[in-house]
Design an enzyme around this catalytic site. Structure first.
Site, PDB file in Angstrom:
ATOM      1  N   GLY A 190      -3.743  -4.043   6.941  1.00  0.00           N
ATOM      2  CA  GLY A 190      -4.683  -4.786   7.474  1.00  0.00           C
ATOM      3  C   GLY A 190      -5.872  -5.127   6.538  1.00  0.00           C
ATOM      4  O   GLY A 190      -5.316  -5.489   5.338  1.00  0.00           O
ATOM      5  N   SER A 191      -7.061  -5.312   6.866  1.00  0.00           N
ATOM      6  CA  SER A 191      -8.207  -5.757   5.837  1.00  0.00           C
ATOM      7  C   SER A 191      -8.537  -4.915   4.516  1.00  0.00           C
ATOM      8  O   SER A 191      -9.097  -5.296   3.720  1.00  0.00           O
ATOM      9  CB  SER A 191      -9.430  -5.887   6.704  1.00  0.00           C
ATOM     10  OG  SER A 191      -9.219  -7.031   7.669  1.00  0.00           O
TER      11      SER A 191
END
Length: 672
Positions: free
Chosen positions: A412-413
């Site tokens: 993810g981020s």
């Protein structure tokens, strides 16, 4: 008779003599006959060996006694490969010289002796037969002598943390025994058995079977099970039952229990299958061997090799001498870089969830913690886990037997700083330039159809710093497209994607995509913010982040404690200026009130980091499973970096469920 006839007669006589000589050569020599005996000896074919003995020898020992004695003695000394050399004795017919070496539990036993063979006629055929003596079983052995094999015990190497705190050590367990004659009346006995089954997880059938063994007497100690000696309350309770006795026995113990279970692994009794996999390595049916974790990975270093001595006894049992002796060899101790305090702090935050925690010192690469949760108690496996308990672990939906810190998954981020580093390296973005972004969803063009990149915030303009602390997916999707698929894929390799991590503990490789390429525009855009097909190992992500505190160099991880200076795994993956810029921006993820990890802010400790909430959906727009990620490090004298993942946080706030947990680890470790 003329000369021609005499010559012919002489030729015929010579041919006849040569024929006789040739016929005579078909009979084995004494040396060849002894070789037949040695071939049977090599196979431990004692019946064949007996058939080659002279009549005189066969009168001195019966076939049954011969075969039985060889079998018992060779089984006892664990006789193995025999190497032999036979030479003829030129001074006496039928005598040969035997030089041999027999592998045994106590090392090689060497034979150096003369053997006399006798010509005998059996079934109208004459041949050589061995004049056998007991010293052909083992050197110096006499007719009524006995053999004693003594095991000289060794100790397995221990595993300790960086400060010497025990993780896998040799200790004591509590064996639970029953004394039949002290169990009282039949009713008392039944009550004791029921109580033991309720408390210890063993069946009544197992207990009754143990008590019914042929050797059991009223005063016998009958082993029932073995328990972790630290379970003092349970031990006190069951030893108050009539006839129940606790006996201390040597055992491998794991003081950190569940917290370090997947790291240390555990040992167990070797199986028949493992014996086949380790031939000629000195293991036997009673050996202990590493089954999982470091116990398995460092088996060669940790392994203890018992010694043994083969002692010759006279008929009265008195020692007459040592035939062979092998000294025990203790295993080597292993000191890890792991800090048990960090390990326990990580596990304390994860034990109720499914997830993993990795902690390193980013300055030197020392791995301070490797935790997988939920876990199991390795002591249960060493002492003999019940089938019901193992079944419960195997069927648990949270998979406590799975080692999560070796795995790789969508980051993810937390991947965005790497995208930023590549973009800055190739000047694909200006960190100070604000980029106009409209709304909460975006697509590059109409060819994307119904697919959009979405974001949580809807600021009309964001620069790099804001995109990082707000975690703007659209900004980083656009950034990835500016970099280009080929450049992104090539630079990802510079960060170690597709490569094995340089550590003894096997970790899953991180990958950018299934084929290592980013040919699709949507795949490239999604990869920019850590989705698509990106898969990262948590330790690898920590090493990537170590570049932010090491002037753009990724530290090489270390699991074994050493005084050697630290080294870098990947050098110059970004410039020092880019590393410093991104590290400053990552402090805003925690310090800025709008930062996604502002709830991890600690008074007196400056942190930098990045959150991530990768989504696993069958279809865009639908709700699905989420994992929460958070990577953080202290910026002043950075000595602790924590990467934590918790699975299935979709109903708990995604990464916001993880940030307080990491915060507590920093408070517990750095505020001591």
């Amino acid at each position: 008779m003329n000369k021609r006839k005499l010559s012919l007669l002489f030729t015929l006589m010579l041919a006849f003599l040569l024929l006789l000589s040739a016929c005579g050569s078909n009979q084995p020599t004494a040396k060849e006959r002894m070789q037949d005996y040695v071939h049977a000896w090599e196979k431990q074919d004692f019946e064949k060996m007996y058939s080659l003995l002279s009549k005189k020898s066969q009168k001195s020992v019966s076939k049954n006694d011969f075969v039985d004695r060889y079998s018992r003695i060779y089984d006892g000394i664990e006789a193995g490969k025999l190497k032999a050399k036979i030479t003829e004795d030129q001074n006496k017919e039928g005598r040969v010289r035997l030089s041999a070496s027999l592998a045994t539990i106590a090392g090689p036993v060497k034979f150096a002796q003369s053997v006399q063979l006798t010509k005998e006629k059996r079934k109208d055929k004459e041949n050589w037969y061995i004049d056998w003596k007991p010293n052909m079983i083992l050197p110096k052995m006499k007719k009524n002598a006995k053999i004693s094999v003594d095991i000289l015990p060794s100790t397995r190497g221990e595993i300790v943390d960086r400060s010497g705190k025990p993780l896998a050590v040799n200790g004591t367990a509590a064996r639970i025994d029953l004394v039949p004659g002290k169990m009282g009346t039949d009713q008392d006995k039944a009550n004791t058995i029921k109580m033991l089954t309720d408390q210890l997880g063993i069946t009544q059938a197992q207990i009754k079977s143990a008590l019914s063994q042929s050797w059991v007497k009223a005063d016998s100690l009958v082993p029932i099970t073995t328990l972790d000696a630290s379970k003092t309350d349970l031990l006190k309770k069951i030893t108050e039952l009539p006839g129940v006795v606790k006996t201390d026995v040597s055992s491998r113990i794991y003081p950190d229990k569940n917290a370090s279970a997947h790291l240390t692994g555990y040992v167990g009794k070797i199986t028949a299958e493992l014996l086949k996999k380790h031939p000629n390595e000195g293991y036997n049916a009673n050996s202990v061997i590493g089954k999982t974790g470091l116990e398995l990975l460092f088996e060669k270093q940790l392994r203890a090799r018992d010694g043994a001595s083969i002692v010759l006894l006279d008929p009265t049992g008195a020692e007459e001498g040592t035939i062979a002796k092998k000294a025990p060899v203790n295993g080597h101790n292993i000191q890890l870089t792991i800090d048990r305090n960090v390990q326990d702090a990580l596990y304390s935050q994860l034990k109720k969830d499914a997830g993993t925690g990795v902690a390193i010192d980013p300055r030197n690469g020392d791995i301070l913690g490797l935790v997988s949760a939920p876990a199991y108690n390795p002591n249960d496996f060493v002492l003999g886990i019940s089938s019901d308990a193992y079944k419960k672990l195997s069927n648990d939906p949270k998979q406590p037997l799975s080692n999560r810190f070796t795995a790789a998954s969508a980051p993810g981020s937390t991947f965005k700083p790497l995208t930023a580093a590549i973009a800055l390296t190739h000047k694909a973005i200006d960190p100070n330039q604000s980029v106009a972004i409209e709304g909460k969803k975006w697509q590059a063009n109409k060819s994307w159809g119904d697919y959009y990149v979405t974001r949580l915030d809807q600021d009309p303009e964001v620069n790099l710093e804001e995109a990082l602390f707000r975690s703007d997916n659209i900004y980083f999707a656009q950034t990835a497209l500016k970099i280009g698929g080929a450049t992104f894929a090539a630079d990802a390799k510079k960060f170690g994607f597709g490569a094995s991590l340089p550590i003894d503990y096997p970790m899953r490789k991180s990958t950018l995509s299934n084929d290592g390429k980013l040919d699709s525009q949507t795949l490239l855009a999604n990869s920019g913010y850590g989705q698509g097909q990106v898969s990262v190992n948590p330790l690898h992500l920590s090493l990537i982040y170590s570049a932010f505190v090491n002037d753009g160099n990724m530290i090489k991880p270390r699991l074994i404690k050493t005084n050697d200076p630290p080294t870098f795994w990947k050098k110059k993956v970004m410039t020092p200026e880019i590393a410093q810029l991104l590290s400053k921006d990552l402090t805003q993820v925690i310090d800025n009130p709008a930062g996604t990890a502002h709830d991890a802010k600690i008074g007196g400790i400056s942190l930098a980091g990045k959150t991530g909430t990768p989504e696993f959906k069958q279809e865009q727009g639908k709700t699905g499973r989420e994992n929460g990620w958070f990577v953080a490090y202290n910026t002043d004298d950075p000595r602790l970096m924590v990467t934590m993942i918790v699975e299935n946080t979709q109903k708990q706030g995604g990464s916001h469920y993880v940030t307080p947990k990491v915060k507590k680890v920093f408070e517990e470790v750095l505020k001591k």
